[in-house]
Scaffold this motif. Structure first.
Motif, mmCIF file in Angstrom:
data_model
loop_
_atom_site.group_PDB
_atom_site.id
_atom_site.type_symbol
_atom_site.label_atom_id
_atom_site.label_comp_id
_atom_site.label_asym_id
_atom_site.label_seq_id
_atom_site.Cartn_x
_atom_site.Cartn_y
_atom_site.Cartn_z
ATOM 1 N N THR A 49 2.953 1.781 4.632
ATOM 2 C CA THR A 49 2.836 2.985 4.230
ATOM 3 C C THR A 49 3.827 2.808 2.184
ATOM 4 O OG1 THR A 49 2.041 4.410 5.648
ATOM 5 C CG2 THR A 49 2.291 5.177 3.559
ATOM 6 N N VAL A 50 2.596 2.792 1.602
ATOM 7 C CA VAL A 50 2.480 3.222 0.044
ATOM 8 C C VAL A 50 2.253 4.169 -0.661
ATOM 9 C CG1 VAL A 50 3.170 1.153 -2.031
ATOM 10 C CG2 VAL A 50 2.491 0.241 -0.747
ATOM 11 N N ALA A 51 3.310 4.885 -1.324
ATOM 12 C CA ALA A 51 3.450 6.429 -2.246
ATOM 13 C C ALA A 51 3.223 6.739 -3.760
ATOM 14 C CB ALA A 51 3.175 7.143 -1.957
ATOM 15 N N GLY A 52 2.638 6.480 -4.490
ATOM 16 C CA GLY A 52 2.243 6.347 -5.992
ATOM 17 C C GLY A 52 2.173 7.998 -6.092
ATOM 18 N N LEU A 69 -4.740 -0.585 -5.361
ATOM 19 C CA LEU A 69 -5.703 0.528 -5.474
ATOM 20 C C LEU A 69 -6.918 -0.552 -5.983
ATOM 21 C CD1 LEU A 69 -4.143 2.289 -8.990
ATOM 22 C CD2 LEU A 69 -3.662 2.654 -6.447
ATOM 23 N N ASP A 70 -7.252 -1.577 -5.710
ATOM 24 C CA ASP A 70 -8.819 -2.514 -5.826
ATOM 25 C C ASP A 70 -9.162 -1.801 -4.774
ATOM 26 O OD1 ASP A 70 -7.887 -3.584 -8.170
ATOM 27 O OD2 ASP A 70 -7.730 -5.397 -7.269
ATOM 28 N N GLY A 71 -10.662 -1.214 -4.569
ATOM 29 C CA GLY A 71 -11.594 -1.347 -3.804
ATOM 30 C C GLY A 71 -10.855 0.285 -2.672
ATOM 31 N N ARG A 72 -9.945 0.559 -3.440
ATOM 32 C CA ARG A 72 -9.511 2.042 -2.520
ATOM 33 C C ARG A 72 -9.417 3.637 -3.873
ATOM 34 N NH1 ARG A 72 -5.482 -1.557 -0.978
ATOM 35 N NH2 ARG A 72 -6.055 -2.358 1.087
ATOM 36 N N ASP A 110 -5.328 6.276 1.022
ATOM 37 C CA ASP A 110 -6.788 5.319 1.838
ATOM 38 C C ASP A 110 -6.384 4.565 1.960
ATOM 39 O OD1 ASP A 110 -9.109 3.645 2.340
ATOM 40 O OD2 ASP A 110 -9.242 4.385 -0.445
ATOM 41 N N ASP A 111 -6.366 4.177 3.597
ATOM 42 C CA ASP A 111 -5.822 3.077 3.475
ATOM 43 C C ASP A 111 -4.271 2.447 3.675
ATOM 44 O OD1 ASP A 111 -5.378 -0.061 5.028
ATOM 45 O OD2 ASP A 111 -5.988 -0.549 3.779
#
Length: 312
Positions: free
Chosen positions: A110-113, A127-130, A160-161
């Motif tokens: 998991t990656v969070a910003g 972020l593409d498509g998410r 998201d994913d």
């Protein structure tokens, strides 16, 4: 024991970093330990608040159970006036760090910003498509820079994913509590929130700016005084004569000033907005419509239902 890796860039906001770190540290105090690791492209990282922090420069070996968090950084702010056109671009981020973000996600992690930390995820192509979000003042620019991203407006955080983003500053705590709840259960997250003296856990769909702030961008002192009374006593009956007397103006004057300052809201409509916002929060945390209506001051739950239907 999992790792939580904070990737720090120059100008990082201390609360974007310290808030989530405190959540995971507190969860460890309650028997759910994780190793907190701080990584940067230089050993000493200047922060937006002037206090430098020290970090390692080597990425640890990560597995699917580990988490990477990218706290936000200072953006450009004009010397005066509203914060419009601020940039999310920030400092350059090297190819090795972006590859680490991509590889960790590709490996099941998991990656969070937090706040404009979403920009780092965008540069890594995550972020593409998410669905994603960021601070409300830079959402448009994030959408322009990453047109394939689905930027969600006015929410506290999105997931998201295994790509999680938050609005920034205090909402980084909400994001971290959401991750703790996903890993260890909502009871643990609630215990962490109580220990951190947080009023409550906030859901991701709650607005970034409450009604208390959305209608405060004016300079009318009488209206601000009226709003102070309504904010503090929104669940009480506050007839216009009582409110006008508390402010020290006539009923007609208060209605005229209030409507002009708030862009068309009467004092009653403002009070209803406060009640509706609080009721939605209670319902989101498991209260029935009837219980929420009583808690915020409605004698009849049908009024709450009508307001909710009007806002949907």
């Amino acid at each position: 024991m999992s790792r939580v890796v904070f990737f720090l860039v120059p100008g990082v906001h201390l609360l974007d970093l310290a808030g989530p770190a405190q959540v995971f540290s507190t969860a460890a105090d309650f028997g759910h330990p994780s190793t907190l690791v701080y990584v940067a492209e230089r050993p000493v990282v200047p922060t937006a608040q002037g206090l430098p922090v020290v970090a390692g420069t080597e990425w640890p070996r990560l597995g699917p159970e580990d988490l990477i968090v990218v706290p936000g950084w200072r953006v450009s702010v004009p010397a005066a006036g509203p914060r419009t056109g601020v940039g999310v671009g920030g400092p350059a981020i090297g190819a090795a760090a972006l590859r680490a973000l991509r590889d960790h996600h590709a490996g099941g992690g998991t990656v969070a910003g937090v706040c404009v930390g979403a920009e780092a995820l965008g540069r890594a192509g995550l972020l593409d498509g998410r669905r994603c979000t960021t601070h409300h003042e830079v959402q448009d620019e994030l959408a322009r820079r990453h047109p394939a991203a689905v930027v969600v407006r006015d929410v506290l955080y999105t997931a998201d994913d295994r790509v999680v983003t938050s609005a920034g500053i205090a909402s980084g705590i909400d994001l971290a509590l959401h991750l703790v709840a996903g890993r260890h259960g909502p009871a643990v997250a609630a215990r962490v929130a109580r220990d951190m003296v947080l009023h409550t856990r906030r859901n991701g769909h709650e607005p970034q700016a409450s009604a208390m702030f959305r209608y405060r961008s004016h300079l009318d002192d009488a209206v601000h005084r009226a709003q102070d009374v309504l904010d503090a006593r929104f669940a009480e009956p506050l007839p216009l004569p009582v409110l006008a007397g508390a402010v020290g103006v006539s009923e007609r004057t208060l209605t005229r000033l209030f409507t002009r300052a708030t862009g068309g809201l009467t004092p009653l409509r403002y009070q209803q907005a406060l009640r509706l916002e609080r009721a939605e929060h209670l319902i989101g945390h498991g209260a029935t419509v009837e219980a929420a209506a009583r808690a915020v001051g409605f004698d009849d739950p049908r009024m709450l239902r009508r307001l909710r239907a009007r806002g949907s």
